[in-house]
Design an enzyme around this catalytic site. Sequence first.
Site, PDB file in Angstrom:
ATOM      1  N   HIS A  84     -10.441  -5.908  -2.306  1.00  0.00           N
ATOM      2  CA  HIS A  84      -9.145  -6.078  -1.806  1.00  0.00           C
ATOM      3  C   HIS A  84      -9.025  -6.544  -0.300  1.00  0.00           C
ATOM      4  O   HIS A  84     -10.294  -5.664   0.204  1.00  0.00           O
ATOM      5  CB  HIS A  84      -8.300  -4.860  -2.447  1.00  0.00           C
ATOM      6  CG  HIS A  84      -8.795  -3.664  -1.811  1.00  0.00           C
ATOM      7  ND1 HIS A  84      -9.873  -2.972  -2.497  1.00  0.00           N
ATOM      8  CD2 HIS A  84      -8.471  -2.839  -0.627  1.00  0.00           C
ATOM      9  CE1 HIS A  84     -10.057  -1.748  -1.900  1.00  0.00           C
ATOM     10  NE2 HIS A  84      -9.484  -1.802  -0.767  1.00  0.00           N
ATOM     11  N   PHE A  85      -8.283  -6.956   0.077  1.00  0.00           N
ATOM     12  CA  PHE A  85      -7.959  -7.062   1.670  1.00  0.00           C
ATOM     13  C   PHE A  85      -6.771  -6.382   2.066  1.00  0.00           C
ATOM     14  O   PHE A  85      -5.588  -6.340   1.062  1.00  0.00           O
ATOM     15  CB  PHE A  85      -7.895  -8.571   2.008  1.00  0.00           C
ATOM     16  CG  PHE A  85      -9.010  -9.292   2.251  1.00  0.00           C
ATOM     17  CD1 PHE A  85      -9.868 -10.018   0.913  1.00  0.00           C
ATOM     18  CD2 PHE A  85      -9.662  -9.464   3.315  1.00  0.00           C
ATOM     19  CE1 PHE A  85     -10.936 -10.599   1.145  1.00  0.00           C
ATOM     20  CE2 PHE A  85     -10.918 -10.338   3.367  1.00  0.00           C
ATOM     21  CZ  PHE A  85     -11.526 -10.748   2.457  1.00  0.00           C
ATOM     22  N   HIS A  86      -6.775  -5.758   3.210  1.00  0.00           N
ATOM     23  CA  HIS A  86      -5.482  -5.197   3.702  1.00  0.00           C
ATOM     24  C   HIS A  86      -4.709  -6.116   4.847  1.00  0.00           C
ATOM     25  O   HIS A  86      -5.555  -6.580   5.724  1.00  0.00           O
ATOM     26  CB  HIS A  86      -5.775  -3.689   4.418  1.00  0.00           C
ATOM     27  CG  HIS A  86      -6.663  -2.797   3.698  1.00  0.00           C
ATOM     28  ND1 HIS A  86      -5.932  -1.650   3.457  1.00  0.00           N
ATOM     29  CD2 HIS A  86      -7.877  -2.660   3.302  1.00  0.00           C
ATOM     30  CE1 HIS A  86      -6.684  -0.900   2.593  1.00  0.00           C
ATOM     31  NE2 HIS A  86      -7.797  -1.543   2.624  1.00  0.00           N
ATOM     32  N   ASP A 142       0.703  -1.362  -0.073  1.00  0.00           N
ATOM     33  CA  ASP A 142       0.011  -0.008  -0.073  1.00  0.00           C
ATOM     34  C   ASP A 142       0.893   1.141   0.165  1.00  0.00           C
ATOM     35  O   ASP A 142       1.735   1.228   0.838  1.00  0.00           O
ATOM     36  CB  ASP A 142      -0.826   0.034   1.248  1.00  0.00           C
ATOM     37  CG  ASP A 142      -2.049   1.136   1.346  1.00  0.00           C
ATOM     38  OD1 ASP A 142      -1.591   2.202   0.830  1.00  0.00           O
ATOM     39  OD2 ASP A 142      -3.334   0.537   1.458  1.00  0.00           O
ATOM     40  N   GLN A 183     -14.650   2.271   1.966  1.00  0.00           N
ATOM     41  CA  GLN A 183     -13.789   1.736   0.657  1.00  0.00           C
ATOM     42  C   GLN A 183     -13.480   3.182  -0.190  1.00  0.00           C
ATOM     43  O   GLN A 183     -14.357   3.851  -0.424  1.00  0.00           O
ATOM     44  CB  GLN A 183     -14.888   0.932  -0.174  1.00  0.00           C
ATOM     45  CG  GLN A 183     -14.159  -0.005  -1.239  1.00  0.00           C
ATOM     46  CD  GLN A 183     -14.902  -1.115  -1.965  1.00  0.00           C
ATOM     47  OE1 GLN A 183     -16.225  -1.125  -1.628  1.00  0.00           O
ATOM     48  NE2 GLN A 183     -14.078  -1.875  -2.812  1.00  0.00           N
TER      49      GLN A 183
HETATM   50  P1  AMP Z   1      -9.659   1.041   0.566  1.00  0.00           P
HETATM   51  O1  AMP Z   1     -10.027   2.413   1.028  1.00  0.00           O
HETATM   52  O2  AMP Z   1     -10.113  -0.104   1.403  1.00  0.00           O
HETATM   53  O3  AMP Z   1     -10.580   0.917  -0.904  1.00  0.00           O
HETATM   54  O4  AMP Z   1      -8.338   0.812   0.295  1.00  0.00           O
HETATM   55  C1  AMP Z   1      -7.582   1.145  -0.747  1.00  0.00           C
HETATM   56  C2  AMP Z   1      -6.278   1.431  -0.419  1.00  0.00           C
HETATM   57  O5  AMP Z   1      -5.365   1.448  -1.602  1.00  0.00           O
HETATM   58  C3  AMP Z   1      -5.729   2.467   0.412  1.00  0.00           C
HETATM   59  O6  AMP Z   1      -5.331   1.847   1.637  1.00  0.00           O
HETATM   60  C4  AMP Z   1      -4.665   3.167  -0.404  1.00  0.00           C
HETATM   61  O7  AMP Z   1      -3.952   3.773   0.559  1.00  0.00           O
HETATM   62  C5  AMP Z   1      -4.098   2.218  -1.066  1.00  0.00           C
HETATM   63  N1  AMP Z   1      -3.972   2.858  -2.837  1.00  0.00           N
HETATM   64  C6  AMP Z   1      -4.385   3.655  -3.274  1.00  0.00           C
HETATM   65  N2  AMP Z   1      -3.693   3.890  -4.420  1.00  0.00           N
HETATM   66  C7  AMP Z   1      -2.739   3.061  -4.522  1.00  0.00           C
HETATM   67  C8  AMP Z   1      -1.621   2.628  -5.294  1.00  0.00           C
HETATM   68  N3  AMP Z   1      -1.635   3.328  -6.435  1.00  0.00           N
HETATM   69  N4  AMP Z   1      -0.912   1.722  -4.898  1.00  0.00           N
HETATM   70  C9  AMP Z   1      -0.860   1.180  -3.844  1.00  0.00           C
HETATM   71  N5  AMP Z   1      -1.863   1.343  -3.044  1.00  0.00           N
HETATM   72  C10 AMP Z   1      -2.831   2.366  -3.091  1.00  0.00           C
END
Ligand code: AMP
Length: 145
Positions: free
Chosen positions: A107-109, A37, A101
Amino acid sequence: MSLDGTYEHDNIFAKILRGEMPAVRVYEDDHVFAFMDVFPQAKGHVLVIPKHSSARNILEEEPEKLSHLILGVQRMAKAVRAALNPDGVVVTQFNGAPAGQTVYHLHFHIIPRWEGVPMGRHASGGMADMDELKALAQQISAKIA
Ligand code: AMP
């Protein structure tokens, strides 16, 4: 975006999967892609996504693809633990903007935690140093079983 809607093929993660945007890759197999991330909530924050999916969230995913995805999540959580020795590991997943989101490809974190170290806020931190992310990705990928 609420839970209703259609999958947008130009979302950031779809672009990463097509190679149209860069990502710091940690792991990849036929079913899942794992990468760092870029706005990490902790050192070693990894995202795991299905490669062949047009599910925006967990409610839309096909059972077989979801099975591969959750196995990938467990594999990555184990690798993060082995590489970084955290005291705990958070696994999160958000469905719909009201739930937090921001990117609409399922996706999973995976977020490692250490006693006494606060976790950064979701989707509101600063961008990580790319060299540091690459070093972390190498450390984690070296521990994938
Ligand atoms: P969510 O808010 O659960 O949809 O998570 C999206 C995640 O993607 C967030 O933690 C962002 O920091 C991450 N993110 C956004 N753009 C990118 C990118 N280009 N590469 C890697 N992570 C990203």
